[in-house]
Design a protein around this motif. Structure first.
Motif, mmCIF file in Angstrom:
data_model
loop_
_atom_site.group_PDB
_atom_site.id
_atom_site.type_symbol
_atom_site.label_atom_id
_atom_site.label_comp_id
_atom_site.label_asym_id
_atom_site.label_seq_id
_atom_site.Cartn_x
_atom_site.Cartn_y
_atom_site.Cartn_z
ATOM 1 N N LEU A 237 47.795 70.042 -53.546
ATOM 2 C CA LEU A 237 48.697 70.966 -52.317
ATOM 3 C C LEU A 237 48.882 70.058 -51.085
ATOM 4 O O LEU A 237 49.599 70.883 -50.195
ATOM 5 N N GLY A 238 48.308 69.069 -51.060
ATOM 6 C CA GLY A 238 48.608 68.111 -49.713
ATOM 7 C C GLY A 238 47.893 68.960 -48.477
ATOM 8 O O GLY A 238 48.463 68.938 -47.621
ATOM 9 N N VAL A 239 46.427 69.317 -48.558
ATOM 10 C CA VAL A 239 46.102 70.221 -47.647
ATOM 11 C C VAL A 239 44.701 69.474 -47.329
ATOM 12 O O VAL A 239 44.214 68.604 -48.000
ATOM 13 N N ASP A 240 44.267 69.878 -46.238
ATOM 14 C CA ASP A 240 42.710 69.121 -45.929
ATOM 15 C C ASP A 240 41.677 69.609 -46.754
ATOM 16 O O ASP A 240 41.949 70.640 -47.490
ATOM 17 N N ALA A 241 40.486 69.160 -46.379
ATOM 18 C CA ALA A 241 39.114 69.756 -47.176
ATOM 19 C C ALA A 241 39.026 71.182 -46.961
ATOM 20 O O ALA A 241 38.608 71.809 -47.753
ATOM 21 N N VAL A 242 39.049 71.638 -45.870
ATOM 22 C CA VAL A 242 38.672 73.162 -45.218
ATOM 23 C C VAL A 242 39.723 74.079 -46.228
ATOM 24 O O VAL A 242 39.212 74.766 -46.749
ATOM 25 N N GLU A 243 40.986 73.778 -46.249
ATOM 26 C CA GLU A 243 41.948 74.808 -47.089
ATOM 27 C C GLU A 243 41.663 74.327 -48.339
ATOM 28 O O GLU A 243 41.695 75.419 -49.211
ATOM 29 N N ALA A 244 41.375 73.215 -49.008
ATOM 30 C CA ALA A 244 40.959 73.225 -50.239
ATOM 31 C C ALA A 244 39.884 73.928 -50.697
ATOM 32 O O ALA A 244 39.948 74.465 -51.875
ATOM 33 N N ARG A 245 38.894 73.822 -49.974
ATOM 34 C CA ARG A 245 37.787 74.736 -50.227
ATOM 35 C C ARG A 245 38.002 76.281 -50.161
ATOM 36 O O ARG A 245 37.502 76.942 -51.135
ATOM 37 N N ARG A 246 38.705 76.713 -49.507
ATOM 38 C CA ARG A 246 39.154 78.209 -49.409
ATOM 39 C C ARG A 246 39.879 78.385 -50.448
ATOM 40 O O ARG A 246 39.556 79.587 -51.424
ATOM 41 N N VAL A 247 40.912 77.529 -50.970
ATOM 42 C CA VAL A 247 41.484 77.861 -52.159
ATOM 43 C C VAL A 247 40.782 77.918 -53.422
ATOM 44 O O VAL A 247 40.787 78.706 -54.445
ATOM 45 N N GLN A 248 40.079 76.891 -53.753
ATOM 46 C CA GLN A 248 39.082 76.732 -54.767
ATOM 47 C C GLN A 248 38.274 77.934 -54.863
ATOM 48 O O GLN A 248 38.207 78.500 -55.998
ATOM 49 N N LYS A 249 37.494 78.146 -53.957
ATOM 50 C CA LYS A 249 36.636 79.618 -53.811
ATOM 51 C C LYS A 249 37.308 80.791 -54.170
ATOM 52 O O LYS A 249 37.170 81.607 -54.774
ATOM 53 N N GLN A 250 38.485 80.854 -53.569
ATOM 54 C CA GLN A 250 39.316 82.323 -53.777
ATOM 55 C C GLN A 250 39.962 82.250 -55.236
ATOM 56 O O GLN A 250 39.672 83.487 -55.653
ATOM 57 N N TYR A 251 40.040 81.269 -55.942
ATOM 58 C CA TYR A 251 40.719 81.395 -57.214
ATOM 59 C C TYR A 251 39.566 81.496 -58.043
ATOM 60 O O TYR A 251 39.571 82.157 -59.095
ATOM 61 N N PHE A 252 38.316 80.989 -57.804
ATOM 62 C CA PHE A 252 37.089 81.141 -58.546
ATOM 63 C C PHE A 252 36.790 82.750 -58.515
ATOM 64 O O PHE A 252 36.602 83.489 -59.508
ATOM 65 N N HIS A 253 36.590 83.301 -57.302
ATOM 66 C CA HIS A 253 36.400 84.613 -57.314
ATOM 67 C C HIS A 253 37.538 85.549 -58.008
ATOM 68 O O HIS A 253 37.258 86.423 -58.692
ATOM 69 N N ASP A 254 38.695 85.168 -57.905
ATOM 70 C CA ASP A 254 39.708 86.208 -58.350
ATOM 71 C C ASP A 254 40.225 85.835 -59.763
ATOM 72 O O ASP A 254 40.777 86.882 -60.400
ATOM 73 N N HIS A 255 40.152 84.669 -60.399
ATOM 74 C CA HIS A 255 40.466 84.348 -61.619
ATOM 75 C C HIS A 255 39.225 83.908 -62.591
ATOM 76 O O HIS A 255 39.554 83.523 -63.725
ATOM 77 N N GLY A 256 38.018 83.929 -62.344
ATOM 78 C CA GLY A 256 37.282 83.552 -62.985
ATOM 79 C C GLY A 256 36.560 82.152 -63.212
ATOM 80 O O GLY A 256 35.359 81.555 -63.003
ATOM 81 N N THR A 257 37.550 81.204 -62.781
ATOM 82 C CA THR A 257 37.412 79.989 -62.452
ATOM 83 C C THR A 257 38.584 79.241 -61.526
ATOM 84 O O THR A 257 39.615 79.905 -61.550
ATOM 85 N N THR A 258 38.194 78.383 -60.896
ATOM 86 C CA THR A 258 39.232 77.671 -60.016
ATOM 87 C C THR A 258 40.503 77.100 -61.019
ATOM 88 O O THR A 258 41.470 77.524 -60.380
ATOM 89 N N MET A 259 40.073 76.759 -61.930
ATOM 90 C CA MET A 259 41.309 76.240 -63.068
ATOM 91 C C MET A 259 42.341 77.143 -63.184
ATOM 92 O O MET A 259 43.574 76.914 -63.193
ATOM 93 N N ALA A 260 41.761 78.525 -63.825
ATOM 94 C CA ALA A 260 42.652 79.505 -64.013
ATOM 95 C C ALA A 260 43.794 79.927 -62.919
ATOM 96 O O ALA A 260 44.818 80.243 -62.966
ATOM 97 N N GLY A 261 43.311 79.880 -61.568
ATOM 98 C CA GLY A 261 43.906 80.229 -60.441
ATOM 99 C C GLY A 261 45.002 79.053 -60.347
ATOM 100 O O GLY A 261 46.083 79.305 -59.942
ATOM 101 N N LEU A 262 44.720 78.060 -60.528
ATOM 102 C CA LEU A 262 45.583 76.758 -60.352
ATOM 103 C C LEU A 262 46.663 76.826 -61.422
ATOM 104 O O LEU A 262 47.761 76.592 -60.974
ATOM 105 N N MET A 263 46.158 77.323 -62.630
ATOM 106 C CA MET A 263 47.259 77.479 -63.626
ATOM 107 C C MET A 263 48.303 78.457 -63.247
ATOM 108 O O MET A 263 49.224 78.157 -63.605
ATOM 109 N N ARG A 264 47.658 79.539 -62.689
ATOM 110 C CA ARG A 264 48.524 80.823 -62.775
ATOM 111 C C ARG A 264 49.629 80.535 -61.382
ATOM 112 O O ARG A 264 50.560 80.640 -61.420
#
Length: 225
Positions: free
Chosen positions: A42-69
């Motif tokens: 995504l071309g983002v910094d570590a703070v934003e990457a962490r936010r995205v990672q955990k948001q997708y984990f909570h919303d989709h079951g895994t970070t990967m599922a969120g990144l795929m979607r």
């Protein structure tokens, strides 16, 4: 004991932070690689990457599922990248092995990780030979726990009868679909990140804090109490 277990013939275990303790901080290494992957993607910094990672984990079951979607990520590229970690933080555990050996019937793995990584972890823990099958994220068609579809695929792949199966998991929310299917559930409340999320006490038959302790304290002939 809060539920009978003499009918159980399939003992199903989650992998990460279940068959090794969260204190090993093995998943921290995977977390770091996930963050780096998202930063590059995504071309983002570590703070934003962490936010995205955990948001997708909570919303989709895994970070990967969120990144795929949301970003069309190739799941295989993600799996290979984030699981490329050393396993020297975990080691064989004779007490855990002895507890697993006492269980009658089949011992199985149900994980949101991939089977290659799962096999490495089981080998590092000295228990790979005790397990009869692995249902991984590929078998689940990249649909992770706690999506009910994942449990249907697991049942078919492992050939289990839910009514005669017990499932051990550190994430409380992942027990709810299992309980709905009639499985006996064990919540390993051992300090995993977000382990308490969506915890529903009525969906937990056994509440444990240490897997080896729980195995040791099962009634004879399954335990040593």
């Amino acid at each position: 004991m809060s539920a009978p277990i003499d009918h159980i013939d399939s003992w199903i275990f989650d992998l990460d932070n279940t068959l090794y303790p969260p204190s090993a901080k093995l998943f921290d290494l995977i977390d770091e690689r996930m963050g780096a992957f998202i930063m590059r993607l995504l071309g983002v910094d570590a703070v934003e990457a962490r936010r995205v990672q955990k948001q997708y984990f909570h919303d989709h079951g895994t970070t990967m599922a969120g990144l795929m979607r949301h970003h069309g990520v190739n799941p295989e590229e993600f799996l290979v990248d984030v699981h490329a970690i050393a396993l020297d933080r975990i080691a064989p555990d004779a007490r855990l092995r002895a507890g697993l050996e006492r269980l009658p019937g089949r011992k199985l793995i149900f994980t949101n990780a991939d089977a290659d990584y799962a096999a490495r972890v089981l080998d590092a823990r000295g228990i790979a030979d005790l397990f009869d099958g692995i249902c991984d994220i590929r078998i689940l068609r990249y649909t992770p726990k706690p999506d009910p579809a994942a449990y249907s695929l697991m049942i078919d792949h492992l050939g289990i009868d839910p009514a005669r199966s017990l499932f051990v998991e550190d994430m409380a929310r992942n027990l709810t679909p299992a309980k709905a299917l009639g499985m006996t559930t064990v919540w390993l409340d051992n300090g995993s990140e977000s382990g308490h999320r969506d915890h529903l006490p009525d969906h937990v038959d056994f509440h444990a804090t240490d897997i080896a302790d729980w195995l040791d304290n099962l009634p004879s002939p399954w335990g040593i109490s």
